[in-house]
Every structure is written in C-alpha cells, then in structure tokens.
Scaffold this active site. Structure first.
Site, mmCIF file in Angstrom:
data_model
loop_
_atom_site.group_PDB
_atom_site.id
_atom_site.type_symbol
_atom_site.label_atom_id
_atom_site.label_comp_id
_atom_site.label_asym_id
_atom_site.label_seq_id
_atom_site.Cartn_x
_atom_site.Cartn_y
_atom_site.Cartn_z
ATOM 1 N N SER A 36 40.254 13.996 41.517
ATOM 2 C CA SER A 36 39.233 12.962 41.455
ATOM 3 C C SER A 36 39.804 11.603 41.087
ATOM 4 O O SER A 36 40.624 11.058 41.810
ATOM 5 C CB SER A 36 38.146 13.406 40.467
ATOM 6 O OG SER A 36 37.022 12.574 40.516
ATOM 7 N N ASP A 85 36.209 6.649 44.225
ATOM 8 C CA ASP A 85 37.325 7.238 43.478
ATOM 9 C C ASP A 85 38.171 8.069 44.429
ATOM 10 O O ASP A 85 37.970 8.046 45.644
ATOM 11 C CB ASP A 85 36.822 8.065 42.291
ATOM 12 C CG ASP A 85 36.008 9.283 42.715
ATOM 13 O OD1 ASP A 85 35.494 9.287 43.847
ATOM 14 O OD2 ASP A 85 35.883 10.227 41.913
ATOM 15 N N ASP A 94 38.505 11.169 45.380
ATOM 16 C CA ASP A 94 37.927 12.115 46.345
ATOM 17 C C ASP A 94 36.573 11.659 46.856
ATOM 18 O O ASP A 94 35.880 12.401 47.543
ATOM 19 C CB ASP A 94 37.827 13.522 45.746
ATOM 20 C CG ASP A 94 36.886 13.604 44.559
ATOM 21 O OD1 ASP A 94 36.637 12.560 43.912
ATOM 22 O OD2 ASP A 94 36.402 14.718 44.246
ATOM 23 N N ASP A 144 33.620 11.132 45.649
ATOM 24 C CA ASP A 144 32.306 11.626 45.241
ATOM 25 C C ASP A 144 31.631 10.649 44.281
ATOM 26 O O ASP A 144 30.502 10.868 43.849
ATOM 27 C CB ASP A 144 32.369 13.034 44.643
ATOM 28 C CG ASP A 144 33.262 13.146 43.421
ATOM 29 O OD1 ASP A 144 33.861 12.137 42.997
ATOM 30 O OD2 ASP A 144 33.364 14.264 42.864
#
Length: 454
Positions: free
Chosen positions: A102, A242, A244, A246
């Site tokens: 992340s 960010d 990834d 999400d």
C-alpha cells in the site's frame, strides 16, 4: 489479529519479515484449499501486483505455489487492489491475491487475500494458512501430470476494469484540467487511461515507477508536490493515489488538500440531494475529524463510528446496508460500485459532483471545517490496566465534559505496541495540547506511564 495476516494482509520488510517462501506456502494452501471444491475442473486464482521490485518475486512464488497444488494462477500483472477485487467477483474466480504494501516504502511488501466476492478474506482461512506456514498441519500433496495447474497471462482483466470505471461516469470530463499523482505505483497506467477516456485534460505526475520509487515523496501520503503542481498549472483539481490505489486524496483549485473526511461529506451530501443515500448514513472510523461530524449534523446526515481499519468500515456497511464509508486517509468505499476502497472511483465520484453542481472543489468542501488535532503516543506498562485506571477515566471524562460539543478526546490502544494513543480535537491547537497533556499526566500519577514517544 493473526500471527502474519493483520487487518490489511501480511505485510513487512521484503525478504526479511515477508519472504518468497511465505508467498509460496500461501499459494500452496490456496491452491489446495480451493482445489478441493473443484472435482471436474481446476480452481482459478487471480493475482495482481504493484510496482515494487519485490512484487515480481512474490508473483512468481505465489504462482508456483498455486499451480503446484493443482490450481490455475491468472496474472493481472501491475494493477490496483480494487481491480483485483473487481475482477475476482465479476469473473468468477475462487479468490484474489494482491501483492502490495500500500502506502509503505518500496522495501516493504505485502500479500492481501480476497474471497470470491472480492471482499477481504475470512480470518478462519487466513488462520489456517498461518498454521500451514508454521508447519502446524500436515504437508499438502503436490499435483502431478495433468493435474498441475497453469499460469495464465490475464492482462485483459485490467482492460475490463478500465471499461468498468469509464462507464461509471454519467457525464464527460471535457474542459476540466485534472492532475493525477500516481505515486509511482499501481495506478500509473490505469489512472491516465481512465481520465483520458473520459475526456479530461489530464496532467500526470509521479508515473515513472522504477521498482524503488513507489510512494517516495509523492502520492496520498506526500501530497505537497501535487498541491504546488495544481497551483502552478492553474488546474481545476488534483487527485493523489497511494501505492495500490485503494486510497485517494484531492487537492482543490487553490492547492488546498481535501482529505477523506471532506470527500465523504461532499459525496454524501450530494447523494442525499439526489435521493441516492437511502440509509442517510456515512460510516466512519473513530479517527475521523470532529469537524466531519459537525458538518454531517448540519446536513442532516447520520453517521456510524467503527474501529480503525477499512475492514471494519466495510463490515458495518454490509451489515446495515450503508452505501458510503471510509477513513480520513482517503480509503473510501462506495459499496454500490466496489467491495473495497477504490481511489479511482473516489476521484470519479468527486468529478461527478463538481460537474453536476458546477461548483469548484473549494466551495464544495468549505462547510466541512477540520478541527485542530493533537495526537501523542504514550508507552505504558499495561494498556488494559491503564485504560481501567479510575484516575485516567476521570481525566477523560473531565476533558469530555469541558469540551462539550466544541471538541472531543479519544484514548485507544495500539494493536502492535505497548502504546496508548491520546488524541484531542478542539477549536485551537493550544486547547488540544492542554487536554492531551492532562490525560497523560493522569497516567503518570497512576504509575502506568513509561514515556511519551517523540
């Protein structure tokens, strides 16, 4: 909380905390577990990854584990966490795996597991994987001959996800100048593809991943460069994702940050005005700003408060049929469209509000005023003992009574350290400091305080 898998997967320093062997064994167990449910065909597991150098290593290890247990591994290659979730639930996969840490630095990595509905994996199965990793269960059989699984190049899944996102928008983004900070991460291809397809004048920064620069001074955790970029180029809005993708934070036309709390307020108020917020409720965590609750009260919108973590937000939304929820960090779930936070959907939803209302983001966000906040981490000898101490509880109650409806204090445990987090929100930073220090002093007087972390 498991030994390896926490609320957001198995995460740690690549090659140290999380090794290729961990990934291989995770794949072995998933392939075997889901393979038991397929008598006439093979289980199908889809894998996505972010741009970290180590993500390629884990992709290979997971695929080897899955196929050696007799299941097929479908590779989305570099893509976002919400893409894996979407493809898992819409393409009838048994489960999905996302390789990402992340918003962490490049040297960390993680494995996020999703069930066949694209939701976070059940704790029971993750516990079983942990037992297998630790050798607490019997060794699993290897597949042989025609039962060995295949590795399938499934890059077309990304295109289907891009098509899904572009179809969510009900109007074109033409004549809008939009900046995207892709954090040198998963969104570096998908983000521009979506906004270009929707007709925006797209300006992209931090979209040159090299395996080592993901989240480095960019993205939703380092939004300063996007603020300057939007101002310098006189753009209408900026979105920062960010690693990834999400999460999404926004920047208004004046270069001011619009955080997750403000985004939830804007979108919830808009949906309510359109009759599209049937439960009239926003799901937040206990760390959302007091200013959000004041703004929602003024708008006549209810709210729920959950423990910190998007997992708990989603569980509440699902249980009570709420449609919007999330965290101040920009991890926002629109449950009509996704089963996890999706930074690109968040950006699209904000664009929809701006275009339909013909109002700039600064005006839309203005009624939701963030209260000053002070948070201090306190090392104590016993977290539960400190929370049960009457002197500490009296201090918390005293602060709460004094603040009334002008602020709040919050005392909560760290999940991984012998630390209590003491937080206050009030009308000034000085007031926040006063109340936080008052509670910390009560810990000292009761004999539980070890140190206040810097």
């Amino acid at each position: 909380m498991g030994r390896y898998f926490g609320t957001d997967g198995f995460r740690g320093k690549a090659g140290v905390v999380l090794t290729a062997e961990h990934a291989f064994k995770t794949g072995r167990y998933l392939g075997w577990y889901y393979g038991k449910k397929h008598l006439d065909d093979k289980a199908r597991i889809v894998i996505g990854k972010d741009t970290r150098r180590s993500s390629y290593m884990y992709e290979s290890a997971l695929a080897a584990g899955i196929t050696s247990s007799g299941a097929d591994a479908y590779l989305l290659h570099v893509t976002t966490t919400p893409c894996v979730s979407y493809i898992t639930r819409t393409e009838d996969f048994d489960c999905g795996v996302m390789i990402s840490a992340s918003h962490n630095a490049f040297y960390d990595n993680g494995i996020k597991l999703m069930n066949g509905k694209g939701e976070k994996m059940d704790d029971e199965l993750q516990d079983a994987i942990e037992d297998y990793i630790d050798g607490k269960t019997e060794e699993l059989p290897f597949a042989a001959e025609d039962r060995i699984g295949c590795t399938v190049d499934f890059y077309t899944g990304r295109n289907r996800y891009i098509g899904y996102l572009t179809n969510l928008a009900t109007r074109p983004f033409e004549d809008h100048k939009v900046a995207l900070d892709c954090s040198n991460g998963s969104s570096w291809m998908i983000g521009p593809a979506v906004f270009n397809a929707l007709g925006a004048k797209t300006y992209v920064i931090h979209n040159k991943p090299d395996g080592l620069n993901i989240n480095r001074n960019c993205g939703s955790t380092h939004i300063e460069s996007l603020k300057e970029y939007v101002k310098e180029n006189k753009l209408d809005v900026g979105f920062a994702f960010d690693g990834d993708a999400d999460r999404c934070l926004a920047v208004d036309e004046n270069g001011n940050e619009v955080n997750g709390d403000k985004i939830m307020y804007i979108c919830a108020k808009y949906l309510k005005s359109k009759g599209q917020l049937p439960s009239n409720t926003v799901v937040t965590t206990i760390m959302s700003n007091f200013g959000l609750y004041k703004a929602l009260d003024a708008a006549g919108i209810n709210y729920e408060k959950t423990a910190v973590g998007d997992r708990y937000v989603y569980e509440n939304m699902k249980a009570y049929n709420h449609l919007i929820g999330g965290e101040q960090s920009g991890h926002i779930i629109f449950r009509k469209h996704a089963r996890t936070g999706d930074g690109l959907i968040t950006a699209i939803m904000l664009m929809e509000v701006m275009i339909d209302t013909q109002l700039p983001l600064s005006v839309l966000a203005e009624p939701c005023k963030m209260y000053p906040q002070v948070l201090k981490n306190v090392v104590v000898d016993d977290k539960d003992g400190t929370l049960a101490e009457q002197k500490v509880m009296d201090a918390v109650n005293h602060c709460t009574e004094e603040l009334g409806d002008t602020g709040r204090v919050l005392l909560r445990k760290s999940g991984t350290e012998p630390v209590l987090r003491v937080m206050s929100e009030a009308t000034s930073t000085e007031e926040c400091e006063k109340y936080v220090d008052y509670i910390i002093e009560s810990m000292k007087e009761s004999g539980h305080l070890i140190e206040v972390k810097k």
